[in-house]
Design a protein around this motif. Structure first.
Motif, PDB file in Angstrom:
ATOM      1  N   ARG A  96       0.804  -1.222   0.000  1.00 33.09           N
ATOM      2  CA  ARG A  96       0.000   0.000   0.000  1.00 33.09           C
ATOM      3  C   ARG A  96       0.837   1.272   0.000  1.00 33.09           C
ATOM      4  O   ARG A  96       0.356   2.345  -0.337  1.00 33.09           O
ATOM      5  CB  ARG A  96      -0.922   0.039   1.219  1.00 33.09           C
ATOM      6  CG  ARG A  96      -1.872  -1.136   1.349  1.00 33.09           C
ATOM      7  CD  ARG A  96      -3.064  -0.779   2.204  1.00 33.09           C
ATOM      8  NE  ARG A  96      -3.858   0.234   1.545  1.00 33.09           N
ATOM      9  CZ  ARG A  96      -4.706   0.004   0.558  1.00 33.09           C
ATOM     10  NH1 ARG A  96      -4.866  -1.213   0.108  1.00 33.09           N
ATOM     11  NH2 ARG A  96      -5.391   0.998   0.016  1.00 33.09           N
ATOM     12  N   TYR A  97       2.108   1.167   0.451  1.00 35.63           N
ATOM     13  CA  TYR A  97       2.968   2.348   0.513  1.00 35.63           C
ATOM     14  C   TYR A  97       4.044   2.313  -0.572  1.00 35.63           C
ATOM     15  O   TYR A  97       4.940   3.140  -0.585  1.00 35.63           O
ATOM     16  CB  TYR A  97       3.618   2.461   1.896  1.00 35.63           C
ATOM     17  CG  TYR A  97       2.605   2.690   3.000  1.00 35.63           C
ATOM     18  CD1 TYR A  97       2.204   3.981   3.338  1.00 35.63           C
ATOM     19  CD2 TYR A  97       2.039   1.617   3.680  1.00 35.63           C
ATOM     20  CE1 TYR A  97       1.272   4.196   4.334  1.00 35.63           C
ATOM     21  CE2 TYR A  97       1.096   1.812   4.673  1.00 35.63           C
ATOM     22  CZ  TYR A  97       0.715   3.110   4.995  1.00 35.63           C
ATOM     23  OH  TYR A  97      -0.210   3.313   5.979  1.00 35.63           O
TER      24      TYR A  97
ATOM     25  N   LEU B  30      12.323   3.487   8.589  1.00 31.55           N
ATOM     26  CA  LEU B  30      11.299   4.528   8.781  1.00 31.55           C
ATOM     27  C   LEU B  30      10.655   4.306  10.149  1.00 31.55           C
ATOM     28  O   LEU B  30       9.455   4.090  10.262  1.00 31.55           O
ATOM     29  CB  LEU B  30      10.264   4.475   7.649  1.00 31.55           C
ATOM     30  CG  LEU B  30      10.808   4.581   6.218  1.00 31.55           C
ATOM     31  CD1 LEU B  30       9.673   4.570   5.202  1.00 31.55           C
ATOM     32  CD2 LEU B  30      11.666   5.840   6.047  1.00 31.55           C
ATOM     33  N   GLY B  31      11.466   4.297  11.188  1.00 26.13           N
ATOM     34  CA  GLY B  31      10.953   4.073  12.530  1.00 26.13           C
ATOM     35  C   GLY B  31      10.830   2.596  12.848  1.00 26.13           C
ATOM     36  O   GLY B  31      11.293   1.745  12.085  1.00 26.13           O
TER      37      GLY B  31
ATOM     38  N   ASN C 159       8.690  -0.969  14.086  1.00 33.81           N
ATOM     39  CA  ASN C 159       7.422  -1.712  14.144  1.00 33.81           C
ATOM     40  C   ASN C 159       7.359  -2.627  15.360  1.00 33.81           C
ATOM     41  O   ASN C 159       6.366  -3.307  15.550  1.00 33.81           O
ATOM     42  CB  ASN C 159       7.261  -2.580  12.891  1.00 33.81           C
ATOM     43  CG  ASN C 159       7.025  -1.754  11.646  1.00 33.81           C
ATOM     44  OD1 ASN C 159       6.461  -0.665  11.711  1.00 33.81           O
ATOM     45  ND2 ASN C 159       7.466  -2.260  10.506  1.00 33.81           N
TER      46      ASN C 159
ATOM     47  N   TYR D 267     -11.043   7.845  14.111  1.00 31.83           N
ATOM     48  CA  TYR D 267      -9.951   8.463  13.344  1.00 31.83           C
ATOM     49  C   TYR D 267      -9.238   9.525  14.174  1.00 31.83           C
ATOM     50  O   TYR D 267      -9.877  10.374  14.795  1.00 31.83           O
ATOM     51  CB  TYR D 267     -10.497   9.119  12.064  1.00 31.83           C
ATOM     52  CG  TYR D 267      -9.463   9.934  11.342  1.00 31.83           C
ATOM     53  CD1 TYR D 267      -8.555   9.324  10.492  1.00 31.83           C
ATOM     54  CD2 TYR D 267      -9.350  11.307  11.553  1.00 31.83           C
ATOM     55  CE1 TYR D 267      -7.566  10.054   9.861  1.00 31.83           C
ATOM     56  CE2 TYR D 267      -8.363  12.055  10.928  1.00 31.83           C
ATOM     57  CZ  TYR D 267      -7.470  11.421  10.084  1.00 31.83           C
ATOM     58  OH  TYR D 267      -6.491  12.152   9.466  1.00 31.83           O
TER      59      TYR D 267
ATOM     60  N   GLU E 123      -5.534  12.033  13.671  1.00 35.72           N
ATOM     61  CA  GLU E 123      -4.598  12.453  12.613  1.00 35.72           C
ATOM     62  C   GLU E 123      -3.351  11.584  12.573  1.00 35.72           C
ATOM     63  O   GLU E 123      -2.866  11.212  11.505  1.00 35.72           O
ATOM     64  CB  GLU E 123      -4.225  13.929  12.820  1.00 35.72           C
ATOM     65  CG  GLU E 123      -3.389  14.532  11.686  1.00 35.72           C
ATOM     66  CD  GLU E 123      -1.904  14.184  11.762  1.00 35.72           C
ATOM     67  OE1 GLU E 123      -1.304  13.952  10.693  1.00 35.72           O
ATOM     68  OE2 GLU E 123      -1.340  14.136  12.877  1.00 35.72           O
ATOM     69  N   ASP E 124      -2.778  11.259  13.748  1.00 40.12           N
ATOM     70  CA  ASP E 124      -1.505  10.533  13.736  1.00 40.12           C
ATOM     71  C   ASP E 124      -1.675   9.009  13.754  1.00 40.12           C
ATOM     72  O   ASP E 124      -0.698   8.270  13.878  1.00 40.12           O
ATOM     73  CB  ASP E 124      -0.608  10.994  14.897  1.00 40.12           C
ATOM     74  CG  ASP E 124      -1.259  10.787  16.263  1.00 40.12           C
ATOM     75  OD1 ASP E 124      -2.452  10.433  16.321  1.00 40.12           O
ATOM     76  OD2 ASP E 124      -0.564  10.985  17.274  1.00 40.12           O
TER      77      ASP E 124
ATOM     78  N   GLN F 156      -2.189   6.898  11.472  1.00 40.05           N
ATOM     79  CA  GLN F 156      -1.551   6.114  10.410  1.00 40.05           C
ATOM     80  C   GLN F 156      -0.073   5.850  10.662  1.00 40.05           C
ATOM     81  O   GLN F 156       0.515   4.980  10.033  1.00 40.05           O
ATOM     82  CB  GLN F 156      -1.745   6.773   9.040  1.00 40.05           C
ATOM     83  CG  GLN F 156      -0.987   8.068   8.837  1.00 40.05           C
ATOM     84  CD  GLN F 156      -1.062   8.547   7.378  1.00 40.05           C
ATOM     85  OE1 GLN F 156      -1.224   7.750   6.458  1.00 40.05           O
ATOM     86  NE2 GLN F 156      -0.957   9.847   7.184  1.00 40.05           N
ATOM     87  N   VAL F 157       0.532   6.608  11.571  1.00 35.77           N
ATOM     88  CA  VAL F 157       1.956   6.380  11.839  1.00 35.77           C
ATOM     89  C   VAL F 157       2.227   5.868  13.257  1.00 35.77           C
ATOM     90  O   VAL F 157       3.298   5.345  13.531  1.00 35.77           O
ATOM     91  CB  VAL F 157       2.802   7.653  11.592  1.00 35.77           C
ATOM     92  CG1 VAL F 157       2.760   8.026  10.112  1.00 35.77           C
ATOM     93  CG2 VAL F 157       2.349   8.817  12.456  1.00 35.77           C
ATOM     94  N   GLN F 158       1.248   6.020  14.155  1.00 34.24           N
ATOM     95  CA  GLN F 158       1.443   5.579  15.538  1.00 34.24           C
ATOM     96  C   GLN F 158       0.093   5.125  16.076  1.00 34.24           C
ATOM     97  O   GLN F 158      -0.823   5.937  16.203  1.00 34.24           O
ATOM     98  CB  GLN F 158       1.996   6.736  16.391  1.00 34.24           C
ATOM     99  CG  GLN F 158       1.956   6.533  17.893  1.00 34.24           C
ATOM    100  CD  GLN F 158       2.944   5.473  18.402  1.00 34.24           C
ATOM    101  OE1 GLN F 158       3.916   5.147  17.747  1.00 34.24           O
ATOM    102  NE2 GLN F 158       2.661   4.909  19.558  1.00 34.24           N
TER     103      GLN F 158
END
Lengths: 138, 400
Positions: free
Chosen positions: B135-136, B146-147, B149, B259, B261-262, B264-266
């Motif tokens: 997806r990315y 990128l951080g 998991n 939902y 805002e953040d 999707q990353v955390q």
């Protein structure tokens, strides 16, 4: 040998990294509510809207959370700093803090950071994989 | 429709590595134990829900029936990240509430062995030509680039976000959580670890993902827990002794992430927990100040600290002061994780969301022995699985 000729010189590690000059992240922004996403979308998770526009994400931001990873899968070099950055235009991004020592003296909550790119590795065709991270800025 | 619901019987196996048993043995022990505890048998069950994260696709509920009694009742195999056990319990609760069943059995089980660090991906070494995929559009595993998991890292970041938003929350306060839970576990014979450590030992143990040291992370392990749920109407047809030991389910809530805002990353472990606790307090008609004990999801020490706030056990932003005050210690005003918590009791994933019900119910019955919280009347259980799913149950002692 034509294959080698057509191989790109470099490729971003993820599609949402745009290697234009200057490099920056791009996002799909919902036309209804403004929520931003880095993946390909079916609809908006915030409002259900189905219409998106591609936008450039600010490369400057603030370090909102981090962890210094000392244990990871065997092939991953440690320690490294994983971070959540809030960009100046309000988008949260996860990546590593780079170009600074991985310790709490150099990495502090609330510090200003800026996006930077670097080469991770090269494939058999000579294509370089380019990743991004954030480095301290003033 | 049934209005009141009760835990009639409950049981948990020891949590530890149990290589001589398989997952069906573990589930059977918990199931048989819970029915024996409630003085009922498989023929009394109208529904079975069996929760397991890693083994749910194997028809584990049916394999369990094959061991303890094939009576033809509906079976639900449930998988819902670390909220799997709570979801199995809630499946039975919903069936009874809907009037389809009068009594049912919920089982949570997991056999993990030594799985090590969860969710950290190895980099692929056999790829020679970069092609965007997924997806990315990634051309390689991004874990570590990128951080992170890994679970210790993700929950460390959740704790550090809280520290960013609430000045003064620090490494030592996170470490105190683990010191407390390891100390509590010395009184729990079913806990995977039963060893006390000083605060210094916790802080100086090998760093996993700052600020979580090794002693601030839950272990992997094997275990199972089960509960028999019964409608109030059916309960009142049972013996006085069964009624006395029954524990009332005052609230059963399951939420997922709204939902943010953040997100999707955390993963956001906060909003859905706050929403679940608010709904649970409302359903039970009580407030956090009415709780005598809490078993919450301390997969990592950073997680427990922020859940003090999410479950509204402390002032907003005050989780650091809350642990400093001594409130969540077993002799404090709001005992949290007197079982030892996931950090020391262990975390066989599918079992956890019923094992916490076992712990609270045991205290409400006054049967917790050495680790009994005196006069416990009301307790809360909480689990959260990333993805995310949050289960909260409020239990009350029978009024006798």
């Amino acid at each position: 040998m034509t294959e080698e000729n057509t191989a790109p010189e470099q490729i971003p590690i993820v599609t949402y990294l745009n290697l234009a000059d200057p490099p920056h992240l791009k996002a799909q922004e919902c036309k209804s509510c403004g929520a931003r996403f880095f993946d390909r979308r079916n609809a908006c998770a915030s409002c259900g809207g189905g219409s998106f526009a591609e936008v450039a994400v600010s490369s400057d931001g603030v370090l909102q959370a981090f962890t210094i990873v000392h244990r990871a899968a065997p092939s991953i070099p440690v320690p490294y700093v994983s971070a959540i950055v809030k960009t100046d235009d309000g988008t949260s991004v996860r990546s590593n803090i780079i170009n600074t020592p991985a310790d709490v003296e150099h990495v502090t909550l609330g510090m200003r950071v800026a996006l930077a790119t670097y080469e991770v590795a090269e494939d058999d065709r000579g294509t370089k994989c380019i990743a991004f991270g954030y480095e301290p800025s003033s | 429709m049934n209005s009141d619901l009760w835990i009639l019987g409950t049981h948990m196996t020891p949590f530890r590595r149990q290589p001589d048993l398989d997952v069906v043995d573990l589930a059977s022990q918990a199931a048989l134990g819970a029915m024996k505890d409630g003085e009922v048998g498989i023929a009394d069950m109208d529904i079975l829900a069996c929760g397991s994260l890693f083994q749910a696709s194997a028809g584990l509920g049916q394999q369990l029936q094959d061991q303890i009694g094939q009576t033809g009742i509906p079976v639900y195999n449930v998988s819902n990240a670390c909220a799997t056990g709570a979801t199995a319990l809630r499946t039975v609760i919903m069936s009874i509430k809907a009037g389809e069943s009068e009594m049912g059995l919920a089982v949570g089980v997991e056999q993990m062995g030594k799985m090590g660090l969860l969710a950290g991906a190895s980099r692929r070494s056999d790829e020679n030509v970069y092609e965007p995929s997924g997806r990315y559009g990634s051309v390689m595993s991004v874990d570590g680039i990128l951080g992170t998991n890994t679970m210790p890292g993700v929950f460390a970041q959740a704790g550090m976000k809280y520290a960013y938003e609430n000045d003064g929350v620090d490494f030592e306060q996170f470490a105190k959580v683990a010191q407390k839970n390891h100390a509590h576990s010395t009184m729990n014979p079913l806990a995977q670890y039963q060893k006390e450590f000083s605060l210094e030992e916790v802080m100086q143990s090998p760093m996993t993902s700052y600020p979580n040291t090794l002693l601030m992370c839950c272990p992997t392990g094997d275990g199972a827990a089960a509960a028999v749920v019964v409608s109030g109407e059916r309960l009142r047809s049972l013996s006085t002794e069964q009624q006395k030991r029954a524990v009332k389910i005052s609230a059963s809530v399951l939420t997922s992430d709204p939902y943010v805002e953040d997100g999707q990353v955390q993963p956001d472990v906060n909003t859905l927990t706050r929403n679940a606790s608010t709904a649970a307090y409302e359903a039970a008609g009580i407030g956090p100040e009415d709780l005598d004990l809490v078993e919450l999801h301390d997969c990592f020490a950073t997680a427990e600290l922020i859940h003090y706030d999410n479950l509204q056990l402390c002032e907003s932003g005050g989780a650091g002061d809350f642990i400093d005050s001594g409130a969540p210690y077993r002799n404090g005003s709001m005992p949290v994780n007197v079982s030892g918590g996931l950090i020391s009791k262990g975390h066989p994933i599918g079992a956890t969301g019923i094992a916490n019900v076992y712990e609270v119910a045991t205290h409400l019955r006054g049967e917790a022995g050495d680790r009994q919280i005196p006069d416990a009347k009301v307790g809360l259980t909480h689990v959260i699985g990333l993805g995310s799913s949050c289960g909260v149950h409020i239990l009350e002692a029978a009024a006798v």
